[in-house]
Design an enzyme around this catalytic site. Structure first.
Site, PDB file in Angstrom:
ATOM      1  N   HIS A 127     -12.170  74.283 -40.330  1.00 59.94           N
ATOM      2  CA  HIS A 127     -13.283  74.516 -39.409  1.00 59.94           C
ATOM      3  C   HIS A 127     -13.940  73.188 -39.080  1.00 59.94           C
ATOM      4  CE1 HIS A 127     -16.110  77.166 -37.349  1.00 59.94           C
ATOM      5  NE2 HIS A 127     -17.082  76.362 -37.748  1.00 59.94           N
ATOM      6  N   HIS A 149     -21.443  74.634 -33.379  1.00 63.84           N
ATOM      7  CA  HIS A 149     -20.060  75.033 -33.642  1.00 63.84           C
ATOM      8  C   HIS A 149     -19.796  76.421 -33.087  1.00 63.84           C
ATOM      9  CE1 HIS A 149     -20.537  77.679 -37.493  1.00 63.84           C
ATOM     10  NE2 HIS A 149     -21.682  77.646 -36.852  1.00 63.84           N
ATOM     11  N   CYS A 171     -13.357  76.824 -32.651  1.00 62.55           N
ATOM     12  CA  CYS A 171     -14.113  75.688 -33.174  1.00 62.55           C
ATOM     13  C   CYS A 171     -13.564  74.342 -32.711  1.00 62.55           C
ATOM     14  CB  CYS A 171     -14.211  75.762 -34.698  1.00 62.55           C
ATOM     15  SG  CYS A 171     -12.660  75.489 -35.587  1.00 62.55           S
TER      16      CYS A 171
END
Length: 381
Positions: free
Chosen positions: A344, A356, A296
């Site tokens: 994240h 993402h 990510c």
């Protein structure tokens, strides 16, 4: 007479002993203990129900646990990324310090050679000056600590001795810094290995849970997740989302990328958005920064790098890479962060959506930002 009758009587046996058969007293005792243990276990199974088979988890339960494992693996991945960055930095610094120490040592040896030549010349002319003799001794630091001794030396000699003193001190400093850096590198590499083990264990556990589902259950799970933008069942659509078309019900073609880029607050953000669209469909690999795969924070780092902005490696450092943006003021290119530990990150593209890299088995994709607990947003500068 009484004694004779008694001698013919059989000894009384305990009912449980007779069930185990004959044999010596010790053997009968052991068999009795085993029988009692088995009886106790059977009773426990009957009344406590512990002998019943554990029911298989439902697909929803599997999905919940898999999502949790992926999130825990993401936390460990960011720690791994931070440790790797620190290890790489320390390794480069150590190499530089070692080179610097070697250069300074060569200069130190040259200065020492000059003093040796001076001492030899003085010896031939009638003796070695005490200052030079002390400097060339086994412990020259004694001389360096006594700066007043320089006043007893001639001007040229004092300059040579002072130069040697500076070089000796600088070599020692550089060597100490190199030793400290090497020690720090060892600790960082230990942390790196620890985080790697954690990641692998979490991902293996998630894979084992998913393998307990049937192919149909996985397809249904993937279908539900795709309608929301993707989550635990994405193994079924690894190649989705490349080129023009839909991903999770969202347009992904060049027109959508251009529209999102046009809404970006500046040219750098527009380029980051365009890069993220170009990465759609590429696989998630923990620790990866492209160009063929990303995690990510590796994706957001690469996207903004294409726009000329250098971001740090981890989510918990990227969150400080620019001013905080209120959720209501989000614009394409902003970084959106999730979970309380900032584990994240995605790249906002407008309309409540982001691009993402979700987790292993799920390609880079478009997803709504409300599918995870929102934590913060940043606009890199």
């Amino acid at each position: 007479m009484t004694a004779t009758v008694a001698s013919h009587r059989k000894p009384r046996q305990h009912p449980l002993v007779s069930l185990t058969g004959g044999g010596s007293r010790s053997a009968r005792t052991a068999r009795t203990a085993a029988t009692l243990a088995l009886a106790g276990a059977a009773t426990a199974t009957t009344f406590d129900g512990t002998g019943q088979a554990v029911p298989e988890p439902t697909p929803a339960q599997v999905k919940g646990r898999v999502d949790a494992l992926y999130q825990e693996a993401e936390v460990a991945t960011q720690k791994y990324n931070g440790a790797k960055e620190a290890a790489d930095t320390a390794r480069q610094e150590l190499s530089r310090l070692q080179d610097e120490a070697a250069r300074r040592t060569r200069k130190l040896n040259a200065a020492r050679g000059e003093l040796g030549t001076m001492a030899a010349s003085q010896y031939r002319s009638g003796g070695v000056d005490p200052t030079v003799r002390l400097l060339l001794s086994a412990d020259p630091q004694r001389y360096l600590d006594g700066a007043a001794v320089l006043e007893r030396a001639g001007s040229h000699q004092a300059t040579a001795v002072a130069g040697y003193a500076r070089r000796l001190g600088s070599v020692r400093q550089v060597r100490q810094r190199a030793e400290d850096t090497a020690e720090r590198l060892v600790g960082t590499e230990t942390a790196l290995k620890k985080h790697r083990v954690t990641i692998v264990r979490k991902l293996d556990a998630a894979e084992q849970l998913l393998d307990r589902l049937t192919a149909e259950q996985r397809r249904r799970m993937a279908g539900r997740d795709n309608s929301r933008g993707g989550a635990a069942g994405d193994r079924a659509d690894r190649g989705a989302g490349r080129g023009d078309g839909l991903l999770g019900g969202v347009p992904t073609g060049s027109g959508a990328a251009a529209a999102a880029s046009a809404q970006a607050p500046n040219a750098r953000a527009a380029q980051a958005v365009s890069f993220a669209y170009g990465a759609l469909g590429k696989p998630y690999v923990w620790g990866a920064t492209g160009p063929s795969a990303y995690d990510c924070s590796g994706l957001t780092q690469a996207a903004w790098k294409s726009g000329g902005v250098s971001l740090p490696r981890t989510t918990y450092t990227q969150v400080s890479s620019g001013p905080r943006i209120d959720r209501s003021q989000l614009a394409p290119g902003d970084l959106v962060f999730f979970y309380s530990g900032i584990s994240h990150v995605g790249l906002y593209i407008g309309d409540g959506k982001m691009i993402h890299a979700p987790h292993p088995g799920a390609p880079v994709r478009i997803a709504p930002i409300d599918q995870m607990p929102f934590a913060a947003a940043t606009r890199p500068a």
